[in-house]
Design a protein around this motif. Structure first.
Motif, PDB file in Angstrom:
ATOM      1  N   ASP A  41       0.807  -1.223   0.000  1.00 46.97           N
ATOM      2  CA  ASP A  41       0.000   0.000   0.000  1.00 46.97           C
ATOM      3  C   ASP A  41       0.834   1.264   0.000  1.00 46.97           C
ATOM      4  O   ASP A  41       0.411   2.288  -0.515  1.00 46.97           O
ATOM      5  N   SER A  42       2.033   1.175   0.567  1.00 43.40           N
ATOM      6  CA  SER A  42       2.846   2.385   0.643  1.00 43.40           C
ATOM      7  C   SER A  42       3.502   2.726  -0.693  1.00 43.40           C
ATOM      8  O   SER A  42       3.797   3.888  -0.973  1.00 43.40           O
ATOM      9  N   THR A  43       3.711   1.727  -1.527  1.00 45.14           N
ATOM     10  CA  THR A  43       4.355   1.975  -2.822  1.00 45.14           C
ATOM     11  C   THR A  43       3.444   1.692  -4.007  1.00 45.14           C
ATOM     12  O   THR A  43       3.705   2.168  -5.117  1.00 45.14           O
ATOM     13  N   GLY A  44       2.404   0.903  -3.785  1.00 43.33           N
ATOM     14  CA  GLY A  44       1.511   0.520  -4.875  1.00 43.33           C
ATOM     15  C   GLY A  44       2.061  -0.591  -5.735  1.00 43.33           C
ATOM     16  O   GLY A  44       1.427  -1.018  -6.703  1.00 43.33           O
ATOM     17  N   ALA A  45       3.267  -1.086  -5.408  1.00 45.07           N
ATOM     18  CA  ALA A  45       3.900  -2.133  -6.210  1.00 45.07           C
ATOM     19  C   ALA A  45       3.306  -3.502  -5.867  1.00 45.07           C
ATOM     20  O   ALA A  45       2.889  -3.754  -4.735  1.00 45.07           O
ATOM     21  N   PHE A  46       3.286  -4.382  -6.843  1.00 49.38           N
ATOM     22  CA  PHE A  46       2.821  -5.746  -6.637  1.00 49.38           C
ATOM     23  C   PHE A  46       3.692  -6.435  -5.597  1.00 49.38           C
ATOM     24  O   PHE A  46       4.923  -6.345  -5.630  1.00 49.38           O
ATOM     25  N   SER A  47       3.054  -7.123  -4.642  1.00 41.81           N
ATOM     26  CA  SER A  47       3.812  -7.799  -3.591  1.00 41.81           C
ATOM     27  C   SER A  47       3.681  -9.314  -3.651  1.00 41.81           C
ATOM     28  O   SER A  47       4.670 -10.038  -3.514  1.00 41.81           O
ATOM     29  N   HIS A  48       2.444  -9.830  -3.886  1.00 46.06           N
ATOM     30  CA  HIS A  48       2.278 -11.275  -3.833  1.00 46.06           C
ATOM     31  C   HIS A  48       0.912 -11.681  -4.366  1.00 46.06           C
ATOM     32  O   HIS A  48       0.019 -10.853  -4.539  1.00 46.06           O
ATOM     33  N   CYS A  49       0.757 -12.996  -4.605  1.00 43.68           N
ATOM     34  CA  CYS A  49      -0.535 -13.616  -4.874  1.00 43.68           C
ATOM     35  C   CYS A  49      -0.777 -14.655  -3.790  1.00 43.68           C
ATOM     36  O   CYS A  49       0.169 -15.320  -3.347  1.00 43.68           O
ATOM     37  N   ALA A  50      -2.016 -14.789  -3.360  1.00 42.43           N
ATOM     38  CA  ALA A  50      -2.291 -15.707  -2.266  1.00 42.43           C
ATOM     39  C   ALA A  50      -3.751 -16.135  -2.275  1.00 42.43           C
ATOM     40  O   ALA A  50      -4.606 -15.490  -2.885  1.00 42.43           O
ATOM     41  N   ALA A  51      -4.027 -17.241  -1.574  1.00 36.89           N
ATOM     42  CA  ALA A  51      -5.393 -17.725  -1.397  1.00 36.89           C
ATOM     43  C   ALA A  51      -5.485 -18.431  -0.056  1.00 36.89           C
ATOM     44  O   ALA A  51      -4.470 -18.883   0.497  1.00 36.89           O
ATOM     45  N   SER A  52      -6.694 -18.528   0.468  1.00 35.19           N
ATOM     46  CA  SER A  52      -6.892 -19.140   1.783  1.00 35.19           C
ATOM     47  C   SER A  52      -8.169 -19.968   1.788  1.00 35.19           C
ATOM     48  O   SER A  52      -9.044 -19.803   0.932  1.00 35.19           O
TER      49      SER A  52
END
Length: 414
Positions: A41-52
């Motif tokens: 959120d602080s950079t707007g850059a993609f961080s990860h993909c995940a599911a639960s």
């Protein structure tokens, strides 16, 4: 139980390493698994993909991959009481195979996670059951849909890195690979090595269709492993677990398969001199299509070089008997046929050709393997002796021909 949005936020905090994160962008929906792509959120850059997905034991299981392709496994439960930043170990077992120790970190009072080594991530993808032990408390997870889930998460990371978050869509839909042009010959799936059919024997040990055989029977198989009861159509078998050291493998038939009976394991030790019956499919395709029956005795309670995992038996066995059931005179399982002595090697060393020196894996080793694989097998006390014909007739509904395609190189290992 956590709501999906809460779980997603916890996971993105772990992977992004920030106090706030945004998402999901796009969707991952596989079975009961839900998720998508997330950004810092602080950079707007993609961080990860995940599911639960939540489980009845109160734990929500989380699987993710970050932008650097590192895999993460998380466990969340409102009943957990961790100190933020606390480190702990989690011992996980997939399908009863060797236990793996993960080093996890608590990112909140109710959430811990661990980075997965690549081999553990592959095990997660292939497994159907996972047992995780933390602080002495075991949790069991049925891993349904994990193979397509891992594929969807990988697809999510690949597509977002290539196209950006603004083009995020349904990551469950994976584009098909282009087919080979008609005028070009595709490379053989076996890497250029010729393939042939290899076969062995197995036997059903549970009402859930679990099938025991030797590890060397399935080692090197390419494509489907098939099982055939005599005079019945073949069925595809999936590998549940294997133990190369003890030469055991556990397969499972489809849930739609019905078996009239399954084998019972003798609950009392067998003695030297006791009668045994071996049943299997030797030289399948050259000899009869039905199984063969041979008889003998327990010659010794240990194998080569006093290996106490094995019985030495005089019942004749041939290639194809591997993985088959060894019965006592009452029709109970007392071993898994695993092979015969190398007659040529002994002849070269001693000048004599050995006869009827064959081996079977003891039931103690088999039961440990089945216990570790969480198989509901049954044991039985020896009863009145039966005729060999009756033992063979009783074994027919659960003694199975195991076959697959394998490279010449893999087949030579038999």
């Amino acid at each position: 139980m956590f709501k999906t949005t809460v779980v997603a936020c916890v996971l993105q905090m772990i992977l992004a390493g920030v106090a706030h994160a945004a998402g999901p962008f796009g969707t991952i929906r596989v079975g009961n698994w839900n998720g998508g792509a997330y950004s810092n959120d602080s950079t707007g850059a993609f961080s990860h993909c995940a599911a639960s997905t939540p489980y009845a034991n109160g734990v929500t299981l989380l699987v993710g991959q970050d932008a650097n392709s590192s895999w993460l496994l998380g466990f969340a439960n409102p009943a957990f009481r961790f100190k933020k930043g606390e480190n702990l170990t989690i011992d996980v077992t997939f399908d009863g195979q060797a236990e793996v120790r993960l080093f996890a970190t608590a990112f909140s009072e109710v959430m811990v996670s661990a980075v997965l080594p690549k081999n553990v991530a592959r095990a997660l993808q292939k497994a159907s059951l996972m047992v995780a032990v933390a602080r002495g408390t075991p949790f069991q997870f049925s891993l349904t849909s994990t193979a397509p889930l891992v594929a969807a998460i990988t697809n999510c990371v690949t597509r977002v890195k290539a196209d950006g978050l603004d083009k995020a869509g349904d990551f469950t839909k994976i584009a098909a690979k282009p087919q080979t042009a008609p005028d070009k010959q595709a490379s053989p799936a076996t890497g250029g090595k010729s393939a042939r059919t290899k076969s062995g024997t197995g036997f059903v040990v549970s009402a859930n269709g679990h099938v025991v055989t030797n590890n060397h029977v399935i080692d090197g198989c390419v494509g489907d492993i098939k099982g055939n009861l005599t005079s019945e159509a073949s069925m595809a078998l999936r590998v549940v677990s294997s133990d190369a050291n003890n030469d055991l493998a556990l397969l499972q038939a489809p849930s739609t398969a019905a078996f009239k009976d399954f084998a019972r394991i003798r609950d009392r030790s067998i003695r030297s001199g006791d009668s045994v019956i071996a049943i299997g499919f030797p030289y399948h395709g050259m000899l009869t299509s039905d199984f063969t029956v041979t008889t003998g005795i327990v010659s010794s309670l240990s194998g080569m070089r006093n290996d106490t995992r094995f019985l030495q038996i005089s019942a004749p066995v041939q290639p194809g008997n591997s993985g088959g059931p060894l019965f006592d005179a009452t029709g109970q399982i007392v071993g898994v046929v695993t092979g015969k002595v190398d007659a040529l090697r002994i002849a070269v060393a001693t000048g004599n050709i050995p006869e009827n020196i064959n081996f079977a894996i003891k039931t103690g080793v088999l039961r440990d393997f089945l216990d570790n694989s969480v198989v509901p097998y049954q044991t039985a006390e020896p009863k009145a002796e039966l005729k060999t014909t009756d033992i063979a007739g009783n074994a027919r509904p659960y003694t199975m021909l195991i076959s697959c395609n394998a490279t010449e190189q893999a087949d030579a290992k038999r």
